[in-house]
Design an enzyme around this catalytic site. Sequence first.
Site, PDB file in Angstrom:
ATOM      1  N   SER A 208      35.665  18.600  41.951  1.00 59.18           N
ATOM      2  CA  SER A 208      37.022  19.078  42.234  1.00 59.18           C
ATOM      3  C   SER A 208      37.993  18.777  41.105  1.00 59.18           C
ATOM      4  O   SER A 208      38.899  19.567  40.830  1.00 59.18           O
ATOM      5  CB  SER A 208      37.526  18.474  43.541  1.00 59.18           C
ATOM      6  OG  SER A 208      36.687  18.841  44.615  1.00 59.18           O
TER       7      SER A 208
ATOM      8  N   HIS B 293      42.036  15.582  42.352  1.00 59.94           N
ATOM      9  CA  HIS B 293      42.637  16.912  42.248  1.00 59.94           C
ATOM     10  C   HIS B 293      43.875  16.886  41.354  1.00 59.94           C
ATOM     11  O   HIS B 293      44.031  17.727  40.459  1.00 59.94           O
ATOM     12  CB  HIS B 293      43.016  17.419  43.636  1.00 59.94           C
ATOM     13  CG  HIS B 293      41.823  17.650  44.520  1.00 59.94           C
ATOM     14  ND1 HIS B 293      41.917  18.326  45.723  1.00 59.94           N
ATOM     15  CD2 HIS B 293      40.519  17.316  44.388  1.00 59.94           C
ATOM     16  CE1 HIS B 293      40.726  18.379  46.293  1.00 59.94           C
ATOM     17  NE2 HIS B 293      39.863  17.760  45.500  1.00 59.94           N
TER      18      HIS B 293
END
Length: 294
Positions: free
Chosen positions: A199, A245
């Site tokens: 991610s 993220h």
Amino acid sequence: MDQPAGSPQDAQSLPVCYRHPDRETGIRCTRCERPICPECMVSASVGFQCPDCVRGGSGTGHAPDAARPRTIAGGTIAADPRLLTKILIGINLAVFIAVQTSTALLNDLVLIGAWPPAPFNPTEGVAEGQWYRLVTSMFTHEAIWHFAFNMLSLWWLGGPLEAALGRARYIALYFCSGLAGSAFTYLLAGPTTASLGASGAIFGLFGATAILMRRLQYDMRPIIALLVINLIFTFGWSNIAWQAHIGGLVAGVIIGYAMVHAPREHRSLVQYGTCALVLAAVVLMTVLRTLQLT
């Protein structure tokens, strides 16, 4: 009247074109210095070149690769613009299959600061010198939905970015963003909290894609909407390492801006220098957290 061989008149005659022996010429190729006639002369930046030198080089006196078409970031246009994206997906798939068959392997690859928790003495984790986990966790997935979502995102975002940046710049963006996400997670998450997934790198691709679309003056609304949806999932869904993220996204924006806005005269220096600064930040965050935990 015929003249004998070696006479002054013969010594003063002009050389003949190496491709047309019946044609005298006073012009020579600026690269190989072979005599060439007007039919064989190819204009170069300085003087003329012969057809053989033009085929072997760029026809301008520069290196053969000087005239190759370039991407907006200065990279070389490749025959397969998605090759590295396919390789990255293949690596993720191989690791996913491997960890499904071995829990011990999964434990060795995930990102974790220090384990076991206090009052026991940690025996593994990044704080114990296992820095490789910052990289291996980028390619590790346990749940099928997590793997599928990340690989779809990698295919949709990675392919166009690889084509736009070129392979070297694209892989630098991917790894720097992924490492930034891992380091930010290590810095802020609990030391015994394990995290995994691509991610961080994927969000780096999101950030770079937004910068590229703005540079090309494309409609920004689709990528912004997709990014907002992903951020809602990031902060609204439990058991998601939001630090990875955000860290990857910030690194992707910074590197993406350097990739597409670097001045032509110092393009590589600015682009790879920015990547080096991001890696320096990764090292700094990792060292600071390690000192805190140990």
